[in-house]
Design a protein around this motif. Structure first.
Motif, PDB file in Angstrom:
ATOM      1  N   LEU A  88      76.933  14.606  50.513  1.00  0.00           N
ATOM      2  CA  LEU A  88      75.982  13.637  49.947  1.00  0.00           C
ATOM      3  C   LEU A  88      75.115  14.305  48.887  1.00  0.00           C
ATOM      4  CD1 LEU A  88      74.850  11.842  53.234  1.00  0.00           C
ATOM      5  CD2 LEU A  88      76.253  10.852  51.421  1.00  0.00           C
ATOM      6  N   LEU A  89      74.671  15.529  49.183  1.00  0.00           N
ATOM      7  CA  LEU A  89      73.821  16.266  48.252  1.00  0.00           C
ATOM      8  C   LEU A  89      74.569  16.560  46.955  1.00  0.00           C
ATOM      9  CD1 LEU A  89      70.952  17.493  48.159  1.00  0.00           C
ATOM     10  CD2 LEU A  89      71.943  19.642  48.975  1.00  0.00           C
ATOM     11  N   ASN A  99      73.369   7.442  44.370  1.00  0.00           N
ATOM     12  CA  ASN A  99      72.510   7.173  45.526  1.00  0.00           C
ATOM     13  C   ASN A  99      73.138   6.148  46.475  1.00  0.00           C
ATOM     14  OD1 ASN A  99      72.253   4.853  44.061  1.00  0.00           O
ATOM     15  ND2 ASN A  99      70.020   4.893  43.884  1.00  0.00           N
ATOM     16  N   LEU A 149      68.733  11.613  53.278  1.00  0.00           N
ATOM     17  CA  LEU A 149      70.081  12.182  53.227  1.00  0.00           C
ATOM     18  C   LEU A 149      70.503  12.672  54.610  1.00  0.00           C
ATOM     19  CD1 LEU A 149      69.914  14.282  49.933  1.00  0.00           C
ATOM     20  CD2 LEU A 149      71.592  12.497  50.398  1.00  0.00           C
ATOM     21  N   TYR A 206      74.186   6.690  49.251  1.00  0.00           N
ATOM     22  CA  TYR A 206      73.705   6.946  50.607  1.00  0.00           C
ATOM     23  C   TYR A 206      72.553   6.013  50.968  1.00  0.00           C
ATOM     24  CZ  TYR A 206      69.564   9.401  48.839  1.00  0.00           C
ATOM     25  OH  TYR A 206      68.378   9.710  48.215  1.00  0.00           O
TER      26      TYR A 206
END
Length: 318
Positions: free
Chosen positions: A250-251, A257, A149, A259
């Motif tokens: 992103l978190l 997913n 990440l 990313y």
């Protein structure tokens, strides 16, 4: 705000030349106090041009918690240091002190900075050395791939501020024009009683602006910086803000997913021949894929080998 902060805010807000008398009237203090505040700001690294008719603020790259902060990362939890042994150690001490998270530790320079496997690295002043402390309270199986990440967050931020394309070397290095400009390290602490991850520290060092000739002998062939000639179009504060903004977005988007798609697209390892050592045996093979949990699958003459980032470092890529 104290006097220094008030003077700085007024100079920044206006951008033009402000006389000492004008500043004194605005704040309600003496001109002598204004002069002292300007001197203190200059000692802190702020560039303030003195004219016959007053003072003028010039763009300055001084670390500021307010400028780094995001919606998720509050300025009160950002700790700025002139010099430290290691921001990773600072973050770990923060965990022991039960520091509210997320918390960020940033330093102008490190005397004992290290990367994976305890490797030391070059730490000149004025670059970006920072470690983020998180308290995920999750099991290992639930834990997000923080290193991946972070790599995506950093890579996208650098692409944006430089207008160039960065690459990611599995698992934790960012490259620009074939040279390393960033390393990322993550460490987790578990609670044996609960079996949960109590804290994660995510550290990174970014070469922001280093003249090539100042690198130690031989290192200039492998490493570079974002703005080696100086004249950066953004400050370190702005880049750090963008990195953590990307990271927390992103978190927050997990379990999406997407990313990973970006990570794989930016990888310069996939489909290349890599050499590595596993359990004392050296292998070569073609890097085939990166799993959803960050392992690298390499097809060798002895079959598929799965490499874990915590155990193995790639020795060559070609």
């Amino acid at each position: 705000m104290n006097t220094k902060q008030k003077v700085l805010a007024l100079l920044r807000q206006n951008g033009a030349i402000l006389s000492g008398e004008k500043l004194a009237q605005e704040i309600g203090i003496s001109r002598t106090a204004i002069w002292k505040a300007v001197r203190e700001l200059e000692k802190m690294g702020y560039q303030i041009e003195r004219h016959a008719n007053g003072y003028q603020y010039l763009p300055s790259d001084v670390l500021e918690a307010d400028s780094i902060a995001t919606n998720e990362l509050q300025a009160a939890n950002i700790f700025l240091l002139d010099e430290t042994d290691s921001t990773m150690k600072d973050a770990k001490l923060g965990a022991l002190a039960q520091q509210t998270t997320p918390a960020l530790y940033v330093a102008e320079t490190q005397t004992g900075g290290h990367g994976r496997f305890g490797r030391p690295f070059f730490c000149p002043r004025g670059q970006i050395y920072m470690s983020l402390l998180l308290n995920p309270n999750q099991s290992f199986e639930e834990l997000p791939q923080y290193t991946l990440l972070a790599a995506v967050a950093v890579s996208l931020a650098i692409d944006e501020v430089t207008g160039r394309k960065t690459d990611i070397k599995w698992v934790n290095d960012i490259y620009l024009d074939g040279k390393k400009i960033c390393g990322i390290l993550s460490e987790a602490t578990s609670d044996f009683e609960t079996g949960r991850i109590s804290h994660v520290v995510l550290g990174m060092g970014i070469n922001f602006s280093i003249p090539p000739e100042t690198f130690p002998d031989g290192l200039e062939k492998k490493a570079s910086s974002l703005f080696p000639e100086g004249n950066a179009p953004v400050s370190r504060n702005q880049l750090m803000h963008l990195i953590w903004q990307n990271f927390f977005e992103l978190l927050a988007g997990l379990p999406d997913n997407s990313y990973l798609k970006v990570y794989r697209e930016k990888s310069f390892v996939l489909n290349k021949t890599v050499t590595f050592t596993q359990q004392g045996v050296t292998y070569s093979g073609i890097a085939k894929t990166i799993s959803d949990t960050g392992e690298l699958a390499v097809l060798t003459a002895d079959g598929m080998k799965i490499l874990s980032s915590g155990e193995i470092s790639l020795q060559s890529i070609h």
